[in-house]
Write a protein that holds these residues in place. Structure first.
Motif, PDB file in Angstrom:
ATOM      1  N   THR A  55     -28.987  -7.329 115.723  1.00 50.55           N
ATOM      2  CA  THR A  55     -28.448  -7.758 116.981  1.00 50.55           C
ATOM      3  C   THR A  55     -29.616  -7.989 117.952  1.00 50.55           C
ATOM      4  N   ILE A  56     -30.546  -7.427 117.841  1.00 48.12           N
ATOM      5  CA  ILE A  56     -31.936  -7.627 118.660  1.00 48.12           C
ATOM      6  C   ILE A  56     -32.618  -8.879 118.349  1.00 48.12           C
ATOM      7  N   LYS A  57     -32.474  -9.041 117.115  1.00 46.43           N
ATOM      8  CA  LYS A  57     -32.878 -10.536 116.618  1.00 46.43           C
ATOM      9  C   LYS A  57     -32.088 -11.745 117.028  1.00 46.43           C
ATOM     10  N   TYR A  58     -30.732 -11.490 117.011  1.00 52.13           N
ATOM     11  CA  TYR A  58     -30.104 -12.560 117.683  1.00 52.13           C
ATOM     12  C   TYR A  58     -30.217 -12.839 119.294  1.00 52.13           C
ATOM     13  N   MET A  59     -30.548 -11.804 119.889  1.00 49.87           N
ATOM     14  CA  MET A  59     -31.018 -11.781 121.346  1.00 49.87           C
ATOM     15  C   MET A  59     -32.181 -12.360 121.512  1.00 49.87           C
ATOM     16  N   VAL A  60     -33.016 -12.051 120.594  1.00 45.66           N
ATOM     17  CA  VAL A  60     -34.607 -12.907 120.584  1.00 45.66           C
ATOM     18  C   VAL A  60     -34.280 -14.380 120.299  1.00 45.66           C
ATOM     19  N   ALA A  61     -33.536 -14.620 119.261  1.00 46.88           N
ATOM     20  CA  ALA A  61     -33.319 -16.005 119.168  1.00 46.88           C
ATOM     21  C   ALA A  61     -32.774 -16.857 120.125  1.00 46.88           C
ATOM     22  N   ALA A  62     -31.590 -16.057 121.093  1.00 44.69           N
ATOM     23  CA  ALA A  62     -31.148 -16.538 122.431  1.00 44.69           C
ATOM     24  C   ALA A  62     -32.194 -16.773 123.348  1.00 44.69           C
ATOM     25  N   GLY A  63     -33.200 -16.283 123.291  1.00 44.31           N
ATOM     26  CA  GLY A  63     -34.244 -16.353 124.393  1.00 44.31           C
ATOM     27  C   GLY A  63     -34.281 -15.302 125.426  1.00 44.31           C
ATOM     28  N   MET A  64     -33.648 -14.151 124.938  1.00 42.41           N
ATOM     29  CA  MET A  64     -33.401 -13.088 125.827  1.00 42.41           C
ATOM     30  C   MET A  64     -34.565 -12.172 126.033  1.00 42.41           C
ATOM     31  N   GLY A  65     -35.580 -12.452 125.220  1.00 41.32           N
ATOM     32  CA  GLY A  65     -36.807 -11.406 125.281  1.00 41.32           C
ATOM     33  C   GLY A  65     -37.408 -11.455 124.069  1.00 41.32           C
ATOM     34  N   VAL A  66     -38.526 -10.389 123.669  1.00 40.12           N
ATOM     35  CA  VAL A  66     -39.278 -10.275 122.431  1.00 40.12           C
ATOM     36  C   VAL A  66     -38.751  -8.930 122.029  1.00 40.12           C
ATOM     37  N   THR A  67     -39.180  -8.657 120.833  1.00 38.33           N
ATOM     38  CA  THR A  67     -38.960  -7.110 120.184  1.00 38.33           C
ATOM     39  C   THR A  67     -40.336  -6.831 119.206  1.00 38.33           C
ATOM     40  N   VAL A  68     -40.066  -5.780 118.662  1.00 33.67           N
ATOM     41  CA  VAL A  68     -41.100  -5.322 117.468  1.00 33.67           C
ATOM     42  C   VAL A  68     -39.926  -5.021 116.187  1.00 33.67           C
ATOM     43  N   VAL A  69     -40.383  -5.732 115.082  1.00 32.63           N
ATOM     44  CA  VAL A  69     -39.609  -5.385 113.945  1.00 32.63           C
ATOM     45  C   VAL A  69     -40.582  -4.710 112.772  1.00 32.63           C
ATOM     46  N   PRO A  70     -39.792  -3.955 111.852  1.00 38.39           N
ATOM     47  CA  PRO A  70     -40.662  -3.612 110.535  1.00 38.39           C
ATOM     48  C   PRO A  70     -40.770  -4.616 109.864  1.00 38.39           C
ATOM     49  N   ARG A  71     -41.922  -4.744 108.802  1.00 37.50           N
ATOM     50  CA  ARG A  71     -42.012  -5.785 107.824  1.00 37.50           C
ATOM     51  C   ARG A  71     -40.866  -6.149 107.057  1.00 37.50           C
ATOM     52  N   LEU A  72     -40.269  -4.986 106.414  1.00 35.32           N
ATOM     53  CA  LEU A  72     -39.230  -5.319 105.239  1.00 35.32           C
ATOM     54  C   LEU A  72     -37.863  -5.863 106.167  1.00 35.32           C
ATOM     55  N   SER A  73     -37.978  -6.019 107.231  1.00 34.26           N
ATOM     56  CA  SER A  73     -36.692  -6.740 108.041  1.00 34.26           C
ATOM     57  C   SER A  73     -36.981  -8.101 108.092  1.00 34.26           C
ATOM     58  N   LEU A  74     -37.860  -8.773 107.681  1.00 37.57           N
ATOM     59  CA  LEU A  74     -38.097 -10.121 107.826  1.00 37.57           C
ATOM     60  C   LEU A  74     -37.197 -11.016 107.063  1.00 37.57           C
ATOM     61  N   PRO A  75     -36.823 -12.119 107.217  1.00 41.15           N
ATOM     62  CA  PRO A  75     -35.845 -12.768 106.264  1.00 41.15           C
ATOM     63  C   PRO A  75     -36.660 -13.431 105.323  1.00 41.15           C
ATOM     64  N   ALA A  76     -36.026 -13.584 104.113  1.00 42.65           N
ATOM     65  CA  ALA A  76     -36.839 -14.252 102.964  1.00 42.65           C
ATOM     66  C   ALA A  76     -37.387 -15.806 103.544  1.00 42.65           C
ATOM     67  N   GLU A  77     -36.546 -16.397 104.096  1.00 47.45           N
ATOM     68  CA  GLU A  77     -36.882 -17.770 104.429  1.00 47.45           C
ATOM     69  C   GLU A  77     -37.143 -17.806 105.876  1.00 47.45           C
ATOM     70  N   ALA A  78     -37.954 -18.905 106.409  1.00 42.70           N
ATOM     71  CA  ALA A  78     -38.400 -18.962 107.720  1.00 42.70           C
ATOM     72  C   ALA A  78     -37.201 -19.284 108.600  1.00 42.70           C
TER      73      ALA A  78
END
Length: 307
Positions: A232-255
């Motif tokens: 949910t927070i990643k979608y909020m980041v994508a919408a330009g609402m702010g920034v966040t911190v995420v763990p490495r394994l949560s990165l999507p396989a593709e850019a």
């Protein structure tokens, strides 16, 4: 008294409600109530105080419930000893996982477990750290994957891996073009946080402690926002609402077209992910098999720990 009656009083003490306890035990409320009343009569003590909206445990009842938990665990240990004599890794393993690990580790882990120990199916529960520890203590779970630190509960702990954090920012953000970013540079940003109860929220606040003050006052509503999950927070980041911190394994396989993930400068904030189980749990071979299944996963970008 019977083991069933002991399971009922443990459930009521945990749920503080007869109806919910009955649901957890897969019986009707009258069945559970009658069994507990019978046990109280046999022991000639009152185990619970029945209030209008909640059930409370009497002081003597609390002591009896703790003993009942030990009896239930020992009874389960007898079954496990018998099962281990045939095949230690035969039969389901009840595994708990915290919310910020489950979605990113479980798909690979389940496939790995099926490949390496098909006779040991994983029965998985996602929950908060505190809930998983309670379920371990009461014997509802056999083991759990979580992140340190957590309260010292006398559990056995085996390290799995150290996982670095990354900053997640909108692609249009000035930081998106950077090769790395420091925690200091995030101070001026609107930080998106997980809600209270998530241990990863505490990890983020360790990286950016200045945001801790925003979680309890009105000013913070303008400065930080909370989400129910990392996705949910990643979608909020994508919408330009702010920034966040995420763990490495949560990165999507593709850019990601909308979110940029940027490594931190040294010292890189990380979390240690561990496997936790009761010291009295007798199927140690099953724990070892689970660890091997985890190490067989790809785990990109993390540092495996085998000590």
């Amino acid at each position: 008294m019977t083991l069933t009656e002991l399971k009922y009083i443990v459930a009521v003490a945990r749920e503080r409600h007869f109806g919910r306890a009955a649901e957890a035990c897969f019986v009707s409320q009258p069945t559970l109530s009658v069994a507990i009343k019978k046990l109280e009569e046999e022991l000639d003590v009152k185990l619970f105080e029945r209030g209008a909206s909640e059930v409370s445990v009497t002081p003597l009842g609390d002591e009896i419930v703790r003993q009942a938990q030990q009896v239930i665990e020992q009874a389960q240990a007898i079954r496990e000893i018998a099962k281990r004599g045939k095949d230690p890794v035969s039969g389901p393993l009840r595994l708990g996982v915290i919310y910020t690990i489950g979605p990113y580790l479980l798909p690979d882990l389940v496939r790995s477990a099926i490949e390496h120990v098909p006779q040991m199916p994983l029965m998985i529960q996602e929950n908060f750290t505190a809930k998983l520890l309670e379920s371990l203590r009461t014997g509802e779970l056999d083991c759990a994957i979580m992140a340190e630190p957590f309260p010292d509960t006398g559990m056995a702990v085996a390290p799995l891996y150290d996982e670095p954090f990354l900053a997640a920012v909108p692609r249009s953000h000035p930081l998106a073009a950077r090769d790395s970013v420091s925690a200091e540079e995030l101070k001026a940003e609107t930080m998106l946080l997980l809600g209270t109860g998530h241990c990863f929220r505490d990890h983020v606040l360790e990286v950016c402690p200045e945001y801790a003050r925003f979680s309890s006052d009105a000013e913070g509503i303008r400065k930080s926002f909370e989400g129910s999950s990392l996705e949910t927070i990643k979608y909020m980041v994508a919408a330009g609402m702010g920034v966040t911190v995420v763990p490495r394994l949560s990165l999507p396989a593709e850019a990601d077209k909308h979110v940029a993930y940027i490594p931190f400068t040294e010292p890189v904030p990380t979390r240690r992910v561990v496997l936790v189980w009761r010291r009295t749990f007798t199927r140690y071979e099953a724990i070892a098999a689970l660890r091997n299944a985890i190490y067989a996963c790809e785990l990109p970008g993390v540092r495996r720990l085998t000590a």
